[in-house]
Write a protein that holds these residues in place. Sequence first.
Motif, PDB file in Angstrom:
ATOM      1  N   ARG A   1      -5.049  -3.717  -2.964  1.00 29.00           N
ATOM      2  CA  ARG A   1      -5.000  -3.817  -1.506  1.00 29.00           C
ATOM      3  C   ARG A   1      -3.796  -3.078  -0.926  1.00 29.00           C
ATOM      4  NH1 ARG A   1      -6.497  -9.120  -2.818  1.00 29.00           N
ATOM      5  NH2 ARG A   1      -4.298  -9.774  -2.799  1.00 29.00           N
ATOM      6  N   THR A   2      -2.687  -3.088  -1.668  1.00 29.01           N
ATOM      7  CA  THR A   2      -1.428  -2.601  -1.104  1.00 29.01           C
ATOM      8  C   THR A   2      -1.237  -1.095  -1.249  1.00 29.01           C
ATOM      9  OG1 THR A   2      -0.417  -4.740  -1.600  1.00 29.01           O
ATOM     10  CG2 THR A   2       1.077  -2.906  -1.128  1.00 29.01           C
ATOM     11  N   LEU A   3      -1.480  -0.551  -2.437  1.00 31.63           N
ATOM     12  CA  LEU A   3      -1.137   0.855  -2.707  1.00 31.63           C
ATOM     13  C   LEU A   3      -1.754   1.838  -1.705  1.00 31.63           C
ATOM     14  CD1 LEU A   3      -1.153   1.107  -6.628  1.00 31.63           C
ATOM     15  CD2 LEU A   3       0.720   0.582  -5.058  1.00 31.63           C
ATOM     16  N   PRO A   4      -3.032   1.695  -1.348  1.00 28.46           N
ATOM     17  CA  PRO A   4      -3.588   2.671  -0.396  1.00 28.46           C
ATOM     18  C   PRO A   4      -3.023   2.541   1.013  1.00 28.46           C
ATOM     19  CG  PRO A   4      -5.327   1.480  -1.578  1.00 28.46           C
ATOM     20  CD  PRO A   4      -4.054   0.735  -1.785  1.00 28.46           C
ATOM     21  N   ASN A   5      -2.350   1.418   1.290  1.00 31.36           N
ATOM     22  CA  ASN A   5      -1.908   1.155   2.658  1.00 31.36           C
ATOM     23  C   ASN A   5      -0.388   1.179   2.839  1.00 31.36           C
ATOM     24  OD1 ASN A   5      -4.598   0.567   3.775  1.00 31.36           O
ATOM     25  ND2 ASN A   5      -4.534  -1.209   2.400  1.00 31.36           N
ATOM     26  N   LEU A   6       0.327   1.679   1.836  1.00 34.87           N
ATOM     27  CA  LEU A   6       1.784   1.770   1.985  1.00 34.87           C
ATOM     28  C   LEU A   6       2.132   2.709   3.125  1.00 34.87           C
ATOM     29  CD1 LEU A   6       3.144   2.022  -1.683  1.00 34.87           C
ATOM     30  CD2 LEU A   6       3.294   0.079  -0.133  1.00 34.87           C
ATOM     31  N   PRO A   7       3.102   2.356   3.948  1.00 40.12           N
ATOM     32  CA  PRO A   7       3.481   3.233   5.064  1.00 40.12           C
ATOM     33  C   PRO A   7       4.129   4.519   4.559  1.00 40.12           C
ATOM     34  CG  PRO A   7       4.983   1.356   4.880  1.00 40.12           C
ATOM     35  CD  PRO A   7       3.862   1.079   3.938  1.00 40.12           C
ATOM     36  N   GLU A   8       4.029   5.565   5.345  1.00 37.29           N
ATOM     37  CA  GLU A   8       4.602   6.857   4.976  1.00 37.29           C
ATOM     38  C   GLU A   8       6.116   6.785   4.841  1.00 37.29           C
ATOM     39  OE1 GLU A   8       3.109   9.618   4.150  1.00 37.29           O
ATOM     40  OE2 GLU A   8       1.086   8.821   4.453  1.00 37.29           O
ATOM     41  N   THR A   9       6.712   5.785   5.438  1.00 41.79           N
ATOM     42  CA  THR A   9       8.179   5.660   5.409  1.00 41.79           C
ATOM     43  C   THR A   9       8.682   4.923   4.174  1.00 41.79           C
ATOM     44  OG1 THR A   9       7.937   3.681   6.785  1.00 41.79           O
ATOM     45  CG2 THR A   9       8.450   5.767   7.903  1.00 41.79           C
ATOM     46  N   SER A  10       7.773   4.520   3.292  1.00 42.15           N
ATOM     47  CA  SER A  10       8.173   3.793   2.080  1.00 42.15           C
ATOM     48  C   SER A  10       7.872   4.618   0.839  1.00 42.15           C
ATOM     49  CB  SER A  10       7.437   2.454   1.978  1.00 42.15           C
ATOM     50  OG  SER A  10       7.927   1.534   2.932  1.00 42.15           O
ATOM     51  N   VAL A  11       8.752   4.490  -0.153  1.00 38.89           N
ATOM     52  CA  VAL A  11       8.565   5.120  -1.458  1.00 38.89           C
ATOM     53  C   VAL A  11       8.619   4.020  -2.509  1.00 38.89           C
ATOM     54  CG1 VAL A  11       9.498   6.735  -3.157  1.00 38.89           C
ATOM     55  CG2 VAL A  11       9.586   7.298  -0.724  1.00 38.89           C
ATOM     56  N   LEU A  12       7.597   3.967  -3.346  1.00 39.96           N
ATOM     57  CA  LEU A  12       7.528   2.970  -4.413  1.00 39.96           C
ATOM     58  C   LEU A  12       7.701   3.682  -5.752  1.00 39.96           C
ATOM     59  CD1 LEU A  12       6.967   0.045  -5.352  1.00 39.96           C
ATOM     60  CD2 LEU A  12       4.526   0.633  -5.387  1.00 39.96           C
ATOM     61  N   LEU A  13       8.699   3.257  -6.520  1.00 40.81           N
ATOM     62  CA  LEU A  13       8.974   3.844  -7.832  1.00 40.81           C
ATOM     63  C   LEU A  13       8.798   2.785  -8.905  1.00 40.81           C
ATOM     64  CD1 LEU A  13      10.111   6.023  -9.792  1.00 40.81           C
ATOM     65  CD2 LEU A  13      12.401   5.189  -9.193  1.00 40.81           C
ATOM     66  N   LEU A  14       8.006   3.119  -9.920  1.00 39.84           N
ATOM     67  CA  LEU A  14       7.829   2.253 -11.076  1.00 39.84           C
ATOM     68  C   LEU A  14       8.331   2.998 -12.308  1.00 39.84           C
ATOM     69  CD1 LEU A  14       4.935   2.240  -9.235  1.00 39.84           C
ATOM     70  CD2 LEU A  14       4.608   0.177 -10.612  1.00 39.84           C
ATOM     71  N   THR A  15       9.149   2.341 -13.130  1.00 41.93           N
ATOM     72  CA  THR A  15       9.610   2.962 -14.364  1.00 41.93           C
ATOM     73  C   THR A  15       9.267   2.065 -15.545  1.00 41.93           C
ATOM     74  OG1 THR A  15      11.828   1.976 -14.154  1.00 41.93           O
ATOM     75  CG2 THR A  15      11.506   4.194 -13.244  1.00 41.93           C
ATOM     76  N   ALA A  16       8.979   2.698 -16.693  1.00 39.85           N
ATOM     77  CA  ALA A  16       8.627   1.954 -17.899  1.00 39.85           C
ATOM     78  C   ALA A  16       8.967   2.808 -19.114  1.00 39.85           C
ATOM     79  CB  ALA A  16       7.144   1.597 -17.904  1.00 39.85           C
ATOM     80  N   SER A  17       9.280   2.157 -20.216  1.00 41.15           N
ATOM     81  CA  SER A  17       9.611   2.899 -21.436  1.00 41.15           C
ATOM     82  C   SER A  17       8.372   3.230 -22.252  1.00 41.15           C
ATOM     83  CB  SER A  17      10.598   2.095 -22.294  1.00 41.15           C
ATOM     84  OG  SER A  17      10.057   0.817 -22.613  1.00 41.15           O
ATOM     85  N   HIS A  18       7.328   2.418 -22.123  1.00 36.64           N
ATOM     86  CA  HIS A  18       6.131   2.625 -22.935  1.00 36.64           C
ATOM     87  C   HIS A  18       5.079   3.449 -22.188  1.00 36.64           C
ATOM     88  CE1 HIS A  18       7.569  -0.121 -25.992  1.00 36.64           C
ATOM     89  NE2 HIS A  18       7.793  -1.030 -25.059  1.00 36.64           N
ATOM     90  N   LYS A  19       4.272   4.154 -22.945  1.00 37.51           N
ATOM     91  CA  LYS A  19       3.186   4.946 -22.368  1.00 37.51           C
ATOM     92  C   LYS A  19       2.172   4.020 -21.712  1.00 37.51           C
ATOM     93  CE  LYS A  19      -0.308   8.396 -23.536  1.00 37.51           C
ATOM     94  NZ  LYS A  19      -0.902   9.241 -24.606  1.00 37.51           N
ATOM     95  N   PRO A  20       1.747   4.335 -20.486  1.00 32.28           N
ATOM     96  CA  PRO A  20       0.742   3.492 -19.827  1.00 32.28           C
ATOM     97  C   PRO A  20      -0.544   3.415 -20.644  1.00 32.28           C
ATOM     98  CG  PRO A  20       1.756   5.004 -18.259  1.00 32.28           C
ATOM     99  CD  PRO A  20       2.224   5.422 -19.614  1.00 32.28           C
ATOM    100  N   ASP A  21      -1.112   2.236 -20.724  1.00 32.67           N
ATOM    101  CA  ASP A  21      -2.371   2.030 -21.437  1.00 32.67           C
ATOM    102  C   ASP A  21      -3.515   2.563 -20.571  1.00 32.67           C
ATOM    103  OD1 ASP A  21      -4.629   1.122 -22.750  1.00 32.67           O
ATOM    104  OD2 ASP A  21      -3.759  -0.822 -23.268  1.00 32.67           O
ATOM    105  N   SER A  22      -4.087   3.668 -21.002  1.00 34.14           N
ATOM    106  CA  SER A  22      -5.113   4.338 -20.193  1.00 34.14           C
ATOM    107  C   SER A  22      -6.392   3.521 -20.062  1.00 34.14           C
ATOM    108  CB  SER A  22      -5.444   5.706 -20.803  1.00 34.14           C
ATOM    109  OG  SER A  22      -5.906   5.566 -22.135  1.00 34.14           O
ATOM    110  N   ARG A  23      -6.532   2.484 -20.888  1.00 35.19           N
ATOM    111  CA  ARG A  23      -7.754   1.673 -20.828  1.00 35.19           C
ATOM    112  C   ARG A  23      -7.713   0.663 -19.684  1.00 35.19           C
ATOM    113  NH1 ARG A  23      -7.147  -0.583 -26.779  1.00 35.19           N
ATOM    114  NH2 ARG A  23      -5.078  -0.867 -25.841  1.00 35.19           N
ATOM    115  N   LEU A  24      -6.527   0.380 -19.155  1.00 33.86           N
ATOM    116  CA  LEU A  24      -6.391  -0.654 -18.130  1.00 33.86           C
ATOM    117  C   LEU A  24      -6.780  -0.141 -16.742  1.00 33.86           C
ATOM    118  CD1 LEU A  24      -2.998  -2.303 -19.158  1.00 33.86           C
ATOM    119  CD2 LEU A  24      -5.310  -3.010 -19.775  1.00 33.86           C
ATOM    120  N   LYS A  25      -7.348  -1.039 -15.968  1.00 37.82           N
ATOM    121  CA  LYS A  25      -7.715  -0.678 -14.589  1.00 37.82           C
ATOM    122  C   LYS A  25      -6.485  -0.333 -13.766  1.00 37.82           C
ATOM    123  CE  LYS A  25      -9.878  -4.475 -13.564  1.00 37.82           C
ATOM    124  NZ  LYS A  25     -10.621  -5.466 -12.740  1.00 37.82           N
TER     125      LYS A  25
END
Length: 333
Positions: free
Chosen positions: A86-110
């Motif tokens: 619900r949130t990601l498509p509606n983030l305002p243009e004035t906001s930047v969301l950064l996610l960091t992780a050490s492991h490779k994203p699991d491509s099987r997950l939604k």
Amino acid sequence: MPIYLYWGEDEFAIARATTALRQRVLDPDWSSFNFDKITPDQPDGIVQGLNQAMTPPFGMGSRLVWLVDTPLCQRCPEDLYGELERTLPNLPETSVLLLTASHKPDSRLKVTKLLQKYAEVREFSVIPPWKTDLLVKQVQQAAKEVGIKLTPGATELLAESVGNDTRQLYGELEKLRLYGSHSRQALDERAIATLVTTSTQNTLQLGSAIRQGETTHALDLIADLLRQNQPALMIVKSLVGQFRTWLWVKLMVETGERDEQAIAQAAEINNPKRLYFLKKEVEFLPLATLLQTLPLLLDLEASLKLGSDELSTLQIKIIELCELCRQREGPRC
């Protein structure tokens, strides 16, 4: 609504990229109001971060919300996925969301597919020390960022000297920048040899010494590397990479493979021209010997992770590996 996903084991490179992003999107006078760093130990931290990202910034500039070491791309409850959807498509243009992780994203997950749809994904994995062409490109890019000119020979020597240690790379480049600040000419190999501390080159030499059964030389190199504060697990990781490459090359040759592209692909060698030298290196080393090296190295890694004394543990296993590699067929390579 810029969204970024930075992942990989190179923590220093991720930290640099995060700092650059922060400087780009935040107004320095309002950064304390518009920057949120949310760690994974915070209760409902991800939901809190999404709520903050939906909040307009104060004053000038944009808002930056950083979800540090997020486990999202490894596990994501259904209710949390619904919140993200619900949130990601509606983030305002004035906001930047950064996610960091050490492991490779699991491509099987939604959730990974959702982030790939809305986010810019960047990988910051540590370059294997045997992929010399990528190490050279990394030095070229870093030198450009720092604002220093290097000759091709200096670039290659610097790549050999620092290997995949990006923290050391940028530290050495800053040193070289100060050294050459009064000259418009590109720095050559002499400057690198004079100022740069060599570490990975010795790690590669260690693998070569073990392969040739040179016990005394290998033990001297181990002592040198530890004196240079090289992490024991990083030394083992480099050795695993070297012996894995030699094993694949030997295995493919022994099974009658003649297609160099096929051998290079199996051994994960980006530059097929290296095959000539790799074949020479393992020409007289039995396949059975190479097959026995990896279990020894994995046992060494396990011992170090369980807290064994680094120096004595490395010395014992290095001696075992050198003795093993003396069991070769024909003249020494």
